[in-house]
Design a protein around this motif. Structure first.
Motif, PDB file in Angstrom:
ATOM      1  N   PRO A   7      -0.130   3.077  -3.635  1.00 45.14           N
ATOM      2  CA  PRO A   7      -1.413   3.450  -3.017  1.00 45.14           C
ATOM      3  C   PRO A   7      -2.593   3.381  -3.992  1.00 45.14           C
ATOM      4  O   PRO A   7      -3.745   3.445  -3.570  1.00 45.14           O
TER       5      PRO A   7
ATOM      6  N   ALA B  77       0.829  -1.210   0.000  1.00 43.63           N
ATOM      7  CA  ALA B  77       0.000   0.000   0.000  1.00 43.63           C
ATOM      8  C   ALA B  77       0.863   1.260   0.000  1.00 43.63           C
ATOM      9  O   ALA B  77       0.505   2.276  -0.610  1.00 43.63           O
ATOM     10  N   HIS B  78       2.007   1.201   0.666  1.00 45.20           N
ATOM     11  CA  HIS B  78       2.929   2.340   0.674  1.00 45.20           C
ATOM     12  C   HIS B  78       3.546   2.540  -0.710  1.00 45.20           C
ATOM     13  O   HIS B  78       3.626   3.663  -1.210  1.00 45.20           O
TER      14      HIS B  78
END
Length: 65
Positions: free
Chosen positions: A26, A22-23
């Motif tokens: 995104p 997710a980092h």
């Protein structure tokens, strides 16, 4: 170029792997699934499937699709 696979996450806890993906990306949805889960064979460029073993450890390289 955007990252499309995470081989370095094999052997890592699913929660940590999902956070890292997710980092890095995104713009994609992360799905955590048990190995051997029945899947639709559809390709989705906005999804990363994370397959885990019985201990919640990533068991294969997460990839876009």
């Amino acid at each position: 170029m955007s990252k499309s696979s995470w081989p370095e996450l094999v052997g890592v806890l699913a929660t940590l792997a999902a956070t890292q993906i997710a980092h890095d990306r995104p713009d994609v949805a992360v799905e955590v699934l048990p190995s051997g889960a029945p899947l639709m064979p559809d390709y989705n460029p906005e999804r990363v499937r994370v397959f885990i073993d019985n201990n919640g450890i990533v068991s294969q390289t997460p990839v876009i699709g």
